[in-house]
Design an enzyme around this catalytic site. Structure first.
Site, mmCIF file in Angstrom:
data_model
loop_
_atom_site.group_PDB
_atom_site.id
_atom_site.type_symbol
_atom_site.label_atom_id
_atom_site.label_comp_id
_atom_site.label_asym_id
_atom_site.label_seq_id
_atom_site.Cartn_x
_atom_site.Cartn_y
_atom_site.Cartn_z
ATOM 1 N N GLU A 390 11.567 39.667 -12.493
ATOM 2 C CA GLU A 390 10.417 39.600 -11.581
ATOM 3 C C GLU A 390 9.062 39.528 -12.290
ATOM 4 O O GLU A 390 8.072 40.076 -11.814
ATOM 5 C CB GLU A 390 10.422 40.777 -10.613
ATOM 6 C CG GLU A 390 11.618 40.758 -9.665
ATOM 7 C CD GLU A 390 11.529 41.794 -8.560
ATOM 8 O OE1 GLU A 390 10.865 42.813 -8.768
ATOM 9 O OE2 GLU A 390 12.138 41.581 -7.489
ATOM 10 N N GLU A 461 18.974 39.346 -5.794
ATOM 11 C CA GLU A 461 18.846 40.661 -5.151
ATOM 12 C C GLU A 461 18.567 40.456 -3.677
ATOM 13 O O GLU A 461 17.891 39.503 -3.294
ATOM 14 C CB GLU A 461 17.675 41.473 -5.755
ATOM 15 C CG GLU A 461 17.923 42.018 -7.141
ATOM 16 C CD GLU A 461 16.736 42.825 -7.678
ATOM 17 O OE1 GLU A 461 16.110 43.574 -6.888
ATOM 18 O OE2 GLU A 461 16.445 42.696 -8.870
HETATM 19 C C1 GAL Z 1 13.474 44.628 -6.927
HETATM 20 C C2 GAL Z 1 13.673 45.018 -8.388
HETATM 21 C C3 GAL Z 1 14.762 46.048 -8.558
HETATM 22 C C4 GAL Z 1 14.619 47.140 -7.547
HETATM 23 C C5 GAL Z 1 14.662 46.535 -6.203
HETATM 24 C C6 GAL Z 1 14.664 47.560 -5.090
HETATM 25 O O1 GAL Z 1 12.268 44.047 -6.728
HETATM 26 O O2 GAL Z 1 13.985 43.892 -9.138
HETATM 27 O O3 GAL Z 1 14.758 46.567 -9.851
HETATM 28 O O4 GAL Z 1 13.430 47.811 -7.764
HETATM 29 O O5 GAL Z 1 13.533 45.702 -6.054
HETATM 30 O O6 GAL Z 1 14.996 46.946 -3.898
#
Ligand code: GAL
Length: 804
Positions: A390, A461
């Site tokens: 990110e 994710e």
């Molecule tokens: C994302 C991040 C993860 C975690 C996640 C929580 O943005 O890459 O490490 O923080 O959010 O939902």
């Protein structure tokens, strides 16, 4: 010849670096006895300040080296030290290392004493140093501290193998080939004529001697490349049959063996294309979860046993086919098990959103190199993550990371996880965190909105912070977490141009103050921190083929639901249908909800009718009247009696008039068939059917306590390189076999024999269950673990501890 000395037992440890060297020869007073993997501090489960992990500590280890063990060169191998360390041997500085996630080696040849005790001292700096990734800004996880992976000392000759890179080619054709890069070191200072022999070792132990060659080796490091066409067809590595082979290499000089080692690998072709991911020519939708490598109390410091178990949970229990190592290279043991199980891996460089200065970037690029050199032979790894998770576009930096990846491993694709669309793509695959789903809207963004090119696309994710859910949250919230994961998966399956989706995340994890629920935990897992499933775990497990899964996400206790009524019971299952009965009487048979979930392989069965034809059977109503009564009762469930629409009130009046129902009788219909008040406690039995055969049953309803049940993951602990661990899961079950999710009984843990409990000796159930790990203590014997509870009494579990 090579010999390996494991240095994991018998360390001395102190939470400061003062007195690391003392004139009287390393005084051990004030040092604790520890084994590796080791966490610099044992943490509470939650509610701590993360600053308590961030300090400088000292590790010391004495070991003798005999003339026989010693080779001509001695190389120290560290698998992982968080985050910076300086190493001294017998008082001499041997080297340093920056970065907590990658292995490193130090040549300590000149410092070894062959006649007596050697003293190894390691200064470990576990502060969040701004010069080392992932530090420099905030991060949503803890990095813990200490020498948290294994250490060994390897003795080799002046000429030895440094690494081996095995690449397979054209594996889907009749002309399979292997290409091996052999990295050799020649410290003899002169050219040497050597002979190299390769053997291919098959699973059935049969050997294929396939190459032999003589070369003159120049002084220093050399890379020799060997190519071999395979006459015999090799079995491919895939998800169902993860066939593995070894290449063994021998290096000889004048008929004397100088070095020998072996590497495991597999034959497979893995490629992301615009139309998705292909394994061995077959398109596979990737259904994955992100994994942090942390555990309660000891953070990252867990040996092989726990690492293996995590891979097994992912592949065998949750049924995913991909795991993303978010956000750093993880234990080699975890990856070993992924290779053995057929679990695909997206492995990425350490980092979180922040890109540091030039020196920081140098460490990051080194991290990429070390990650790839460690894992380049693994068939499970299908993608290298060469961007900081990110982070913003940074063409100069990412041109470097991509270049290193491609130079080292030209055959494997790269990705780099973004949280925005339209980014400059220097990698092969556009990997994107899609958190758009809020429970009501479309579950994923269309790919075209994020990436404008034809690049392959993978969602890396989803969910996570969008819906943090504790194992002891209200039932409806736990179910909604499961449904959100399911909706994303469903959308992913329907989108031909999305290769897969990786949910956030496998298990809850400790984090910094800036994130999580205020107690230093992100409750984003489909499992809790002890790897105990929440309902969301079933969204994944029910999608697998093979063994039947039938998980009823409903306690069938209406009082737990809003309005005190049960509107639906969702069964996460891969069965063809589910048959429901109430107190032994058949209610109905229900199928998967393909209309709501047309994409996923196994939609859940959603049951909204708990009455079936019970009214007709039990009350002597005519069929139509019974149906009308049921319709009205279900409308009461949907709307509540106070807000019942007029049409149902009229229907009720009609039914009462037609069947001569008194008001009391009408109320009794509700209390009997909806509220289940008064009479016999209802037991709902759900039976899953596959091809008309019953394959599993689950019973639900209000029930009494049946006791505390302790189940260990295994009954034998084996010490190899280091100590072994085993998880023991404790569940307070009711008489129907279900977890009593609101139980918080206190339990005391004791051990007898060669082992101890990791973490506190007294714990309380969290949402009806908890787990703890025991670890061995460097000896064989029988380990007894006693689980004591004032309410449930004592129970003892026995483990055989074996030392290999
Ligand atoms: C994302 C991040 C993860 C975690 C996640 C929580 O943005 O890459 O490490 O923080 O959010 O939902």
């Amino acid at each position: 010849m090579r010999s390996i000395m494991n240095l994991n037992f018998g360390w001395k440890y102190k939470e400061s670096f003062e007195d690391a060297f003392v004139e009287n020869g390393f005084d051990d007073s004030g040092f604790a006895d520890v084994m590796l993997p080791h966490a610099n501090i044992e943490l509470p489960y939650n509610n701590f300040n993360e600053k308590c992990i961030q300090f400088i500590s000292c590790y010391r280890k004495k070991f003798p080296v005999t003339g026989e063990q010693a080779g001509e060169r001695a190389i120290l191998h560290f698998d992982g030290v968080m985050a910076y360390c300086r190493v001294y041997l017998n008082g001499s500085y041997a080297g340093e290392h920056k970065g907590g996630y990658t292995p490193f080696r130090l040549d300590v040849t000149g410092f070894i004493r062959e006649d007596g005790e050697n003293v190894l001292v390691v200064m470990v700096d576990s502060t969040e140093r701004e010069d080392i990734p992932p530090f420099g800004h905030v991060i949503d996880y803890l990095t813990y501290g200490g020498i948290y992976r294994e250490v060994s000392l390897v003795f080799v000759q002046e000429i030895h193998v440094d690494n081996l890179h095995i690449r397979t080619k054209d594996v889907l054709t009749e002309n399979m080939k292997m290409e091996i890069d052999l990295h050799l070191e020649n410290h003899s200072g002169a050219e040497k004529a050597i002979v190299i022999e390769f053997e291919l070792l098959c699973r059935d132990e049969s050997k294929l001697k396939f190459m032999e060659g003589g070369v003159t080796l120049a002084p220093g490091p050399s890379k020799l490349t060997f190519t071999k066409a395979l006459v015999q067809k090799m079995e491919l590595w895939d998800l169902q049959a993860p066939n593995l082979y070894h290449v063994a290499v021998k290096v000889l000089h004048d008929g004397v063996l100088l070095d020998e080692c072996k590497e495991r690998f597999g034959f497979r072709e893995a490629v992301f294309q615009k139309d998705g991911f292909h394994l061995n020519g077959k398109r596979i939708k990737l259904r994955g979860l992100n994994r942090h490598q942390s555990f309660p109390y000891v953070g990252y410091a867990m040996p092989k046993g726990a690492q293996y178990k995590d891979a097994e949970i992912l592949k065998l229990d949750l049924g995913v086919n991909l795991v993303r190592l978010s956000h750093y290279p993880q234990s080699r043991h975890f990856l070993d098990r992924c290779d053995e199980l057929g679990l695909l891996v997206f492995e990425e460089m350490p980092g979180w959103q922040h890109i540091g200065d030039e020196a920081w970037q140098d460490v990051a690029v080194q991290n990429v190199e070390d990650m790839i050199k460690r894992d380049w032979n693994r068939p499970c790894v299908i993608l290298w993550g060469v961007r900081i998770n990110e982070s913003a576009d940074d063409d100069r930096f990412y041109a470097r990371t991509n270049r290193v990846a491609k130079e080292l491993d030209p055959d494997r694709q790269t990705g780099g996880v973004r949280n925005f669309g339209g980014s400059r793509l220097l990698e092969d695959v556009y990997t994107y965190n899609d958190f758009v789903h809020d429970g009501l809207n479309d579950a994923l963004q269309p790919r075209s909105r994020i990436v404008k090119t034809d690049a392959p696309y993978l969602v890396t994710e989803h969910n996570g912070h969008m819906f943090p859910t504790k194992k002891y949250d209200n039932e409806s919230r736990r179910i909604e977490q499961a449904l959100r994961h399911l909706r994303v998966m469903d959308k992913m399956y329907r989108a031909a141009d999305i290769s897969g989706a990786i949910g956030w995340c496998m298990s809850d994890y400790n984090t910094h103050r800036d994130f999580g629920s205020g107690d230093r935990i992100c409750y984003h897992g489909v499992l809790d921190m002890f790897r105990i499933p929440k309902e969301a775990a079933w969204a994944y497990s029910s999608q697998q083929e093979g063994s039947p899964v039938m998980e009823v996400a409903a306690s069938m206790v209406p009082g737990e639901r809003d309005g005190g009524v049960l509107r639906e019971a969702i069964v996460f299952t891969n069965c063809d249908s589910v048959r429901l009965s109430k107190n032994g009487t058949y209610v109905g048979t229900y199928g998967p909800d393909r209309e709501a979930y047309p994409g996923i392989p196994h939609p859940p069965v959603v049951i909204t009718d708990f009455i079936g034809d019970l009214i007709e059977k039990n009350e002597g109503f005519a069929k139509n009247d019974a149906m009308l009564a049921k319709e009205i009762l279900q409308a009461v469930v949907r709307h509540g009696d106070q807000s019942l629409p007029m049409k149902y009130k009229l229907k009720m009046a009609y039914l009462m008039f037609k069947c001569h129902l008194s008001h009391a009788k009408a109320v009794a219909l509700y209390t009997t068939y909806v509220a289940n008040w008064g009479g016999k406690s209802p037991v709902y039995e759900f039976t899953g059917f596959v091809s008309d055969k019953p394959v599993g049953t689950s019973r639900k309803g209000p029930a009494d306590s049946a006791g505390l049940f302790a189940v260990a993951d295994k009954d034998r602990l084996v010490e190899e390189e280091t100590y072994d661990v085993c998880r023991i899961v404790l569940k307070h079950l009711d008489s129907l076999g279900n977890v009593m999710t609101l139980s918080n009984e206190v339990i005391t843990l004791e051990t007898e024999g060669p082992g101890e409990v990791i973490g506190p000796g007294q714990i309380a159930l969290i949402g009806g269950s908890i787990a703890f790990w025991v670890k061995t203590a460097g000896k064989s014997g029988t380990l007894q673990v006693r689980v004591r509870s004032g309410r449930f009494g004592d129970q003892t579990l026995s483990f055989a501890v074996e030392k290999r």
